[in-house]
Design a protein around this motif. Structure first.
Motif, PDB file in Angstrom:
ATOM      1  N   HIS A  88       6.703   4.733   8.081  1.00 48.63           N
ATOM      2  CA  HIS A  88       7.522   3.965   7.146  1.00 48.63           C
ATOM      3  C   HIS A  88       8.997   4.284   7.308  1.00 48.63           C
ATOM      4  CE1 HIS A  88       4.216   2.024   5.168  1.00 48.63           C
ATOM      5  NE2 HIS A  88       3.580   3.171   5.139  1.00 48.63           N
ATOM      6  N   ARG A 118      -0.649  13.478   0.669  1.00 49.51           N
ATOM      7  CA  ARG A 118      -0.331  12.505   1.702  1.00 49.51           C
ATOM      8  C   ARG A 118       0.104  11.182   1.064  1.00 49.51           C
ATOM      9  NH1 ARG A 118      -5.298  11.545   5.647  1.00 49.51           N
ATOM     10  NH2 ARG A 118      -6.014  10.280   3.892  1.00 49.51           N
ATOM     11  N   ALA A 119      -0.605  10.803   0.002  1.00 48.99           N
ATOM     12  CA  ALA A 119      -0.269   9.563  -0.702  1.00 48.99           C
ATOM     13  C   ALA A 119       1.056   9.728  -1.453  1.00 48.99           C
ATOM     14  CB  ALA A 119      -1.382   9.179  -1.659  1.00 48.99           C
ATOM     15  N   LEU A 145       4.635   9.241   0.178  1.00 49.09           N
ATOM     16  CA  LEU A 145       5.223   7.903   0.339  1.00 49.09           C
ATOM     17  C   LEU A 145       5.932   7.444  -0.932  1.00 49.09           C
ATOM     18  CD1 LEU A 145       2.301   6.201   2.292  1.00 49.09           C
ATOM     19  CD2 LEU A 145       4.385   7.215   3.202  1.00 49.09           C
ATOM     20  N   ALA A 154       2.259   8.976   8.099  1.00 49.75           N
ATOM     21  CA  ALA A 154       2.626   7.733   7.418  1.00 49.75           C
ATOM     22  C   ALA A 154       4.120   7.687   7.105  1.00 49.75           C
ATOM     23  CB  ALA A 154       1.815   7.579   6.143  1.00 49.75           C
ATOM     24  N   VAL A 172       1.500   1.445  -3.663  1.00 50.13           N
ATOM     25  CA  VAL A 172       0.258   1.643  -4.415  1.00 50.13           C
ATOM     26  C   VAL A 172      -0.663   2.516  -3.580  1.00 50.13           C
ATOM     27  CG1 VAL A 172      -1.654   0.528  -5.579  1.00 50.13           C
ATOM     28  CG2 VAL A 172       0.569  -0.628  -5.441  1.00 50.13           C
ATOM     29  N   GLY A 173      -0.602   3.804  -3.808  1.00 45.52           N
ATOM     30  CA  GLY A 173      -1.409   4.733  -3.021  1.00 45.52           C
ATOM     31  C   GLY A 173      -2.859   4.722  -3.446  1.00 45.52           C
ATOM     32  N   ARG A 194       6.569   8.837   8.957  1.00 47.86           N
ATOM     33  CA  ARG A 194       7.237   8.341  10.168  1.00 47.86           C
ATOM     34  C   ARG A 194       7.020   6.839  10.295  1.00 47.86           C
ATOM     35  NH1 ARG A 194       8.038  12.023  14.278  1.00 47.86           N
ATOM     36  NH2 ARG A 194       7.576  14.156  13.706  1.00 47.86           N
ATOM     37  N   ARG A 235       0.826  -1.211   0.000  1.00 46.61           N
ATOM     38  CA  ARG A 235       0.000   0.000   0.000  1.00 46.61           C
ATOM     39  C   ARG A 235       0.867   1.271   0.000  1.00 46.61           C
ATOM     40  NH1 ARG A 235      -3.460  -2.766   4.495  1.00 46.61           N
ATOM     41  NH2 ARG A 235      -4.595  -4.270   3.218  1.00 46.61           N
ATOM     42  N   ARG A 236       2.100   1.153   0.464  1.00 49.21           N
ATOM     43  CA  ARG A 236       2.974   2.302   0.359  1.00 49.21           C
ATOM     44  C   ARG A 236       3.338   2.545  -1.111  1.00 49.21           C
ATOM     45  NH1 ARG A 236       7.799   3.950  -0.082  1.00 49.21           N
ATOM     46  NH2 ARG A 236       8.742   1.919  -0.413  1.00 49.21           N
TER      47      ARG A 236
END
Lengths: 253, 301, 290
Positions: free
Chosen positions: A110, A158-159, A162, A106, A85-86, A108, A82-83
């Motif tokens: 990761h 936000r997505a 990552l 998120a 694939v946002g 932090r 999921r990181r």
């Protein structure tokens, strides 16, 4: 071939949402998934980053590979998946906390701990989604104070923070007013080439404006199936499937 | 720079860990400590200064009427004997008797006589509680018979004329449910609370005294100690005799006045020296002022 | 015709509004009356020394210093135990188990039954279990633990509702960002539910402060300044009850103590709201921010 689904099926208990969906998505391209309500588009999308794991009774069959790796394989964890694939949801879902915290939470999680790196990433992604100038002086403010369109762009930032390879967009504009919707659509266009994107949309005009490729979903025998797919121009101008043709022409669905 | 909210969220984990630690810290001494030794007295009481070497802990439980009095006495006792702790707990006469019998408490408290089935225990009376009927000072009625009292309180008599008084309606002042004086009153006249037709319901004695003092046609009942203190202070009320016996502390102390009950300490079996010393202290003249200040009647020695 | 219907409709609207306002005014008036009555009657005895002095003459004179300390100690034990327990139970009920699973339903049913147990019964249980069976005696510890049993159901229920009221979108969005279950819970869900959970704790404190029957049999009646949690200590509600019922001439001090109790409740409430504001939750009164 970036994302490849082979005979992907999704079912909830005994009811089948998606059956036998085989689709190839090319790197850096925008693929639009269109079709009437309840034809399994969102379920298909959710299966691509294993969000289906979270839904009770959901059962996925078939195979999904990203860059040749099976996402259900033993070496891949759903969190890492999921990181990479946002996902952006129909309703903007900023967390009830500050704008800064929304982006850094998120990161932090990761493993990014360094203050300078966190701040740099925050600024970069907010600039990417065109939100920096609007919020740079109030990063401590609650994200819930932003307008709907700003919230949706914050969710995209936000997505993006990552550094995903793929973005799944589940009707990202349908909860927004036309102006905000236009901003988000423009943003998606700007991101073309940098990310592989799949966008579920009801808006055929939007699909036509944005998409390089199109897949048309339809309900056949109580389950969602892909009835038409290919390059956008070809699908819109010369659909092979008569139902898809009627739908795309606005007659049906 | 993190938002304050960030800090809150950050602390959620630490907070729950801290709470668990606090919990452990609280529980550890409780688990560690053995059940409290009730009396850890010295066995040297018969030496020259018995009072000064008393030490240990007493638990006294029972009647909530007696508890304030015994708590006050206990405070004085503790002041005289530095090593003594007396914990007074309430819960009603029944609990006092049960706790004394099964050893949960060193001493029980009961605001009644022991019943036939409680003869295994010993009652040590420390004071008496007398309940007196009060009327306004200007009321000419000298005395009421038991039957007349019942008639007045059940509304069969509505005017003082019917009981040899002036032409004045009777205002019945009754206590709220749960009051100790109410029980004594109802018991003596064999009344059930629902039978009483009250015009005014009052809480404590002071409230009752004020109500009767302000209503020429009123009749009520209060603790004799409280009524005497009020009369001495010039409040216009009068205590009625019962069965020909004047309602005075002296008559209560002498045991002649009928509308009364003993305030008892209850013990079972052998008393520890500390318990014996405390019981003796409770019955001594040293505490008569405390008994009076709690509106009870000290015993004539 | 249509104009007449409209007029009837508007009259009905206004009548309904008037009725609702009447009810609201009556209820608020009643509450205000109680509050003003207590404060007016209790205001006479107000002084700093009342807050710190020891009670004398069975509470008719002196202050309530040791009683306030005992009250706080009992509350501290109660919440040190019930907050983590209720949080853990609520998380188990909402986040871990299938919300409609049989065991979760069973737990909820048990909690509802427990919440309906009269406090006097809990008091007797606490006396038999903590004081006698576990050998704690009449003590602040026993009182706090029994009180924890009493507030647990309401605290678990409010915490559970607070967590359940967090929109599912937050859970999905957090998962979509690759957050694992624990991080989602501690970094997203609990902060989002915090205002409502805090409201639950304040409610619990209110119930605990008001409780008499449970504590008279567990924390006890002793007014000495407590030296440890193993000491018996009288709490404010027990003191008020004793002054009002068992001490002739104690009602003035009972009202003063009640005033202190009410002011304390208001203070706790205000501080809780202020703390939440400080922590960044703006619309505390209206529940979650929306």
């Amino acid at each position: 071939m970036m994302i490849q689904t082979e005979s992907l099926g999704v079912q909830y208990g005994s009811s089948i949402a998606v059956r036998d969906a085989t689709l190839s998505v090319e790197t850096g391209r925008i693929t639009a998934i269109v079709g009437p309500s309840g034809c399994g588009k969102s379920s298909f999308l959710a299966a691509l980053n294993r969000m289906t794991d979270l839904l009770p009774d959901a059962h996925v069959t078939g195979r999904v590979t990203i860059d040749g790796t099976d996402i259900h394989g033993e070496s891949s964890s759903p969190h890492d998946l999921r990181r990479r694939v946002g996902m952006i949801f129909q309703k903007p879902t900023p967390f009830p906390m500050s704008i800064r915290r929304n982006i850094q939470l998120a990161l932090r999680e990761h493993g990014m701990r360094e203050r300078a790196a966190l701040e740099a990433t925050t600024e970069r992604v907010l600039r990417d989604v065109g939100l920096w100038d609007e919020v740079c002086d109030r990063l401590e403010a609650s994200a819930l104070q932003l307008s709907g369109g700003q919230q949706q762009r914050l969710c995209m930032a936000r997505a993006l923070a990552l550094e995903p390879q793929v973005l799944l967009l589940d009707e990202p504009c349908s909860a927004l007013d036309p102006i905000a919707s236009e901003r988000v659509e423009a943003l998606i266009r700007e991101l073309r080439g940098r990310y592989t994107m799949l966008i579920v949309t009801h808006n055929l005009a939007q699909a036509r404006r944005l998409a390089d490729h199109v897949a048309v979903f339809w309900v056949r025998d109580g389950a969602g199936v892909i009835i038409e797919q290919g390059p956008a121009a070809r699908v819109f101008d010369a659909p092979r499937d008569p139902t898809a043709a009627a739908y795309l022409a606005g007659v049906q669905g | 720079m993190f938002g304050p909210q960030a800090v809150v969220a950050e602390h959620f984990r630490t907070v729950s860990k801290t709470l668990i630690w606090i919990l452990l810290c609280i529980l550890a001494p409780a688990v560690g400590c053995t059940p409290r030794t009730k009396v850890m007295h010295d066995h040297q009481e018969s030496t020259t200064q018995p009072a000064s070497v008393l030490s240990g802990r007493l638990t006294v439980t029972g009647s909530s009427t007696v508890a304030p009095l015994v708590a006050e006495i206990a405070k004085r006792f503790e002041a005289r004997h530095a090593g003594v702790r007396i914990d007074v707990q309430t819960g009603g006469s029944g609990k006092g008797i049960a706790d004394a019998r099964n050893g949960v408490a060193d001493i029980g408290m009961a605001s009644r006589r022991l019943k036939a089935g409680e003869r295994d225990l010993v009652a040590h009376q420390i004071a008496a509680d007398g309940v007196g009927l009060i009327v306004h000072r200007d009321n000419r009625v000298a005395e009421l018979t038991a039957a007349e009292v019942v008639d007045v309180f059940t509304d069969r008599s509505n005017n003082w004329q019917e009981v040899r008084g002036l032409d004045l309606p009777i205002t019945v002042v009754h206590k709220a449910e749960g009051r100790a004086t109410l029980e004594v009153f109802l018991n003596h006249f064999s009344l059930a609370n629902p039978q009483v037709r009250a015009d005014v319901i009052v809480g404590d004695n002071q409230h009752g005294i004020k109500t009767v003092a302000g209503t020429p046609g009123a009749i009520g009942y209060v603790s004799i100690g409280a009524a005497e203190a009020a009369i001495a202070g010039g409040v216009p009320i009068r205590l009625l005799p019962i069965d020909g016996v004047a309602a005075t502390s002296a008559q209560v102390a002498a045991g002649a006045y009928p509308l009364t009950r003993p305030l008892n300490l209850v013990t079972a079996g052998g008393l520890s020296p500390l318990a014996r010393a405390f019981v003796t202290f409770c019955q001594s003249e040293d505490v008569h002022d405390t008994v009076v200040s709690q509106h009870f009647v000290p015993l004539a020695n | 015709m249509s104009r007449r219907t409209a007029r009837i409709a508007s009259v009905r609207e206004r009548l309904t509004a008037a009725l609702i306002w009447c009810v609201a005014v009556v209820v608020l008036g009643l509450l205000g009356w109680i509050l003003v009555d207590v404060i007016v009657r209790g205001a006479d005895g107000w002084s700093l020394s009342f807050l710190v002095a020891e009670p004398e003459d069975a509470g008719r004179a002196g202050g309530i210093g040791p009683i306030i300390i005992s009250t706080f100690l009992v509350l501290a034990v109660t919440f040190a135990v019930s907050v983590p327990l209720s949080l853990a139970t609520a998380i188990a009920l909402t986040e871990r188990a299938d919300r409609a699973a049989l065991d979760a339903r069973l737990v909820r049913r048990c909690l509802d039954v427990l919440a309906a147990v009269p406090s006097i019964v809990l008091g007797l249980f606490g006396n038999a279990f903590f004081c006698v069976a576990l050998g704690m005696g009449y003590s602040i510890l026993a009182g706090g633990l029994t009180l924890a049993c009493m507030v647990l159901p309401i605290m678990i229920r409010t915490t559970e509702q607070a967590l359940a009221a967090v929109p599912d979108e937050y859970r999905l969005a957090a998962a979509g960002l690759g957050l694992n279950h624990t991080s989602t819970l501690f970094r997203v869900l609990l902060p989002a539910a915090a205002p409502a959970m805090a409201a639950g704790i304040v409610l619990g404190i209110g119930r605990a402060l008001a409780e008499t029957a449970v504590l008279i049999f567990t924390a006890g009646y002793v007014v000495r300044m407590p030296e440890s949690l193993a000491d018996s200590g009288r709490v404010m509600s027990v003191h008020i009850y004793d002054l009002a019922m068992n001490v002739p001439g104690g009602s003035a001090q009972a009202y003063t103590t009640a005033t202190v109790l009410v002011v304390m409740l208001l203070l706790i409430n205000t501080v809780a709201v202020a703390l939440l504001r400080l922590a960044g939750f703006r619309h505390v009164a209206g529940g979650r921010e929306a």
